[in-house]
Design a protein around this motif. Structure first.
Motif, mmCIF file in Angstrom:
data_model
loop_
_atom_site.group_PDB
_atom_site.id
_atom_site.type_symbol
_atom_site.label_atom_id
_atom_site.label_comp_id
_atom_site.label_asym_id
_atom_site.label_seq_id
_atom_site.Cartn_x
_atom_site.Cartn_y
_atom_site.Cartn_z
ATOM 1 N N ASP A 226 0.854 -1.189 0.000
ATOM 2 C CA ASP A 226 0.000 0.000 0.000
ATOM 3 C C ASP A 226 0.891 1.240 0.000
ATOM 4 N N THR A 227 0.294 2.405 0.020
ATOM 5 C CA THR A 227 1.086 3.631 -0.122
ATOM 6 C C THR A 227 1.588 4.155 1.216
ATOM 7 N N ASP A 228 1.104 3.515 2.277
ATOM 8 C CA ASP A 228 1.585 3.854 3.619
ATOM 9 C C ASP A 228 3.004 3.266 3.777
ATOM 10 N N THR A 229 3.653 3.464 4.915
ATOM 11 C CA THR A 229 4.997 2.884 5.067
ATOM 12 C C THR A 229 5.120 2.003 6.307
ATOM 13 N N VAL A 236 -7.772 -5.089 7.291
ATOM 14 C CA VAL A 236 -8.743 -4.227 6.618
ATOM 15 C C VAL A 236 -8.036 -3.091 5.887
ATOM 16 N N GLU A 237 -7.174 -2.382 6.623
ATOM 17 C CA GLU A 237 -6.502 -1.222 6.034
ATOM 18 C C GLU A 237 -5.267 -1.598 5.226
ATOM 19 N N LYS A 238 -4.627 -2.719 5.642
ATOM 20 C CA LYS A 238 -3.347 -3.076 5.019
ATOM 21 C C LYS A 238 -3.329 -4.569 4.663
ATOM 22 N N PRO A 239 -4.204 -4.962 3.727
ATOM 23 C CA PRO A 239 -4.324 -6.402 3.434
ATOM 24 C C PRO A 239 -3.057 -7.021 2.854
ATOM 25 N N GLY A 240 -2.329 -6.281 2.029
ATOM 26 C CA GLY A 240 -1.119 -6.830 1.414
ATOM 27 C C GLY A 240 -0.039 -7.108 2.448
ATOM 28 N N VAL A 241 0.248 -6.108 3.269
ATOM 29 C CA VAL A 241 1.274 -6.246 4.312
ATOM 30 C C VAL A 241 0.858 -7.326 5.309
ATOM 31 N N SER A 242 -0.424 -7.343 5.668
ATOM 32 C CA SER A 242 -0.899 -8.332 6.644
ATOM 33 C C SER A 242 -0.728 -9.746 6.114
ATOM 34 N N ASN A 243 -1.004 -9.914 4.825
ATOM 35 C CA ASN A 243 -0.829 -11.237 4.199
ATOM 36 C C ASN A 243 0.634 -11.673 4.279
ATOM 37 N N LEU A 244 1.529 -10.747 4.002
ATOM 38 C CA LEU A 244 2.966 -11.072 4.072
ATOM 39 C C LEU A 244 3.368 -11.435 5.501
ATOM 40 N N LEU A 245 2.824 -10.699 6.464
ATOM 41 C CA LEU A 245 3.151 -10.992 7.868
ATOM 42 C C LEU A 245 2.631 -12.370 8.277
ATOM 43 N N THR A 246 1.431 -12.706 7.818
ATOM 44 C CA THR A 246 0.863 -14.029 8.131
ATOM 45 C C THR A 246 1.761 -15.130 7.578
ATOM 46 N N ILE A 247 2.168 -14.964 6.333
ATOM 47 C CA ILE A 247 3.002 -15.980 5.683
ATOM 48 C C ILE A 247 4.344 -16.093 6.420
ATOM 49 N N TYR A 248 4.918 -14.956 6.697
ATOM 50 C CA TYR A 248 6.220 -14.891 7.375
ATOM 51 C C TYR A 248 6.125 -15.581 8.741
#
Ligand code: AQP
Length: 332
Positions: A226-229, A236-248
């Motif tokens: 996302d465009t945040d850092t 909800v707000e950061k689905p991409g980052v959250s997915n990576l964290l789950t996998i990690y």
């Protein structure tokens, strides 16, 4: 010991990360606590057209991957669905207990038939969940390890088990889904709004376990965020980052909170680079082990023959009980 049962399709060749984290890891864990039955569901595979030679090769490949992931034939029963004819037999019985409207409400059929076009979808695809009901009930399963997308099918299984038991007398255990919340739905790396799936519209978003590790690393590094850092778990707000964290977190056994702390103040690039490395470390031995099982087809077939033998003993007993309750004349 309670019973566990699950199945996985051999259609795509390689399993993907969603299959592994959502389902296969749980298969491996449940071997320790359950009398576990796992099968490669080739009868389900033919609900869409299959090339015969490819289907045969992919079926062996699926079994090899399950073994490579950690299924141990001494601790569980691993077999091929079509080696146990009772699946198709009980499947018919369950078809005759399922309402047409009830089957029509299955969302996976709606999605898949919409993708294929209504004219091309087969009756087999329509009754797929009913065959799945038979798969589960034959083994008197208590727990069914699956991803979130299968929840509705397990609900149908419970309904049909109860319906049969009410109509004909207690015959089947009523199973429960075994869904691990954190990994119940792994998302597409390019489109974190949809689940990772083999029919994904974006191949870049799909991690196939048997792909070249380098290609896998590249896909992780180009995952959509996302465009945040800030690296924070917020589906909800950061689905991409959250997915990576789950996998990690799942691949390393470290908690999401630990990871959030470690990456505080760091850029998304750092998270992706490290996760790419974790992924390469995971898929590299997985590929090697899969190849080792494939290199010895006689040993692989022997494992599957032994699995089918064990599975049939259970399935035949359940089918005989069901046939008797229904009122079928015993064959002499
Ligand atoms: N993205 C996912 N996250 C978590 N679990 C998942 N599963 C599939 N995708 C995810 C789980 O994997 C098991 C085996 O699935 P299958 O053999 O039924 O394969 P599938 O559902 O056909 O896999 P796809 O990739 O999702 O196929 P398409 O694209 O055809 O729909 C199941 O337990 C499933 O929940």
């Amino acid at each position: 010991r309670p019973r566990a049962l699950s199945g996985i399709q051999p259609t795509a060749g390689s399993f993907h990360l969603g299959n592994y984290l959502g389902a296969i890891r749980q298969y491996v864990a449940l071997q320790e606590t359950h009398d576990a039955f796992y099968m490669v569901v080739d009868l389900h595979a033919i609900t869409v057209p299959q090339d015969p030679a490819e289907l045969r090769a992919n079926t062996r490949l699926a079994a090899a991957q399950l073994l490579a992931a950690g299924l141990d034939p001494d601790r569980c029963t691993l077999f091929i669905q079509s080696h146990v004819p009772e699946h198709a037999q009980l499947g018919w019985v369950m078809n005759c207990l399922t309402g047409f409207g009830e089957a029509s409400r299955m969302t996976q059929f709606k999605d898949k038939s919409a993708k294929q076009g209504a004219d091309r979808a087969t009756v087999g695809l329509f009754t797929y969940p009913v065959l799945q009901v038979a798969d589960i009930l034959l083994y008197q399963a208590d727990a069914v390890p699956v991803g979130e997308d299968q929840r509705q099918h397990i609900e149908l299984t419970r309904d049909l088990a109860e319906r049969f038991n009410t109509r004909f007398g207690d015959t089947f255990s009523v199973p429960a889904p075994h869904i691990v919340k954190e990994v119940a739905k792994i998302y597409d790396l390019q489109d974190p709004a949809v689940k990772m799936s083999k029919s994904a519209s974006t191949p870049k978003g799909l991690i196939n376990l048997l792909d070249e590790p380098k290609a896998t690393a590249k896909k992780v590094k180009s995952a959509v965020t996302d465009t945040d850092t800030v690296i924070r778990f917020d589906p909800v707000e950061k689905p991409g980052v959250s997915n990576l964290l789950t996998i990690y977190s799942t691949l390393t056994g470290r908690t999401v909170a630990e990871l959030e702390k470690e990456y505080e103040g760091k850029m998304y690039g750092a998270l992706k680079t490290d996760l790419a490395e974790v992924m390469v470390e995971f898929v590299t031995p997985f590929r090697t082990r899969t190849q080792e099982f494939l290199d010895d087809p006689a040993a692989l077939d022997a494992i599957l023959a032994q699995g089918a033998h064990k599975a049939r003993a259970v399935a035949a007993k359940t089918l005989a009980a069901a046939y008797d309750r229904i009122g079928f004349l015993p064959a002499k």
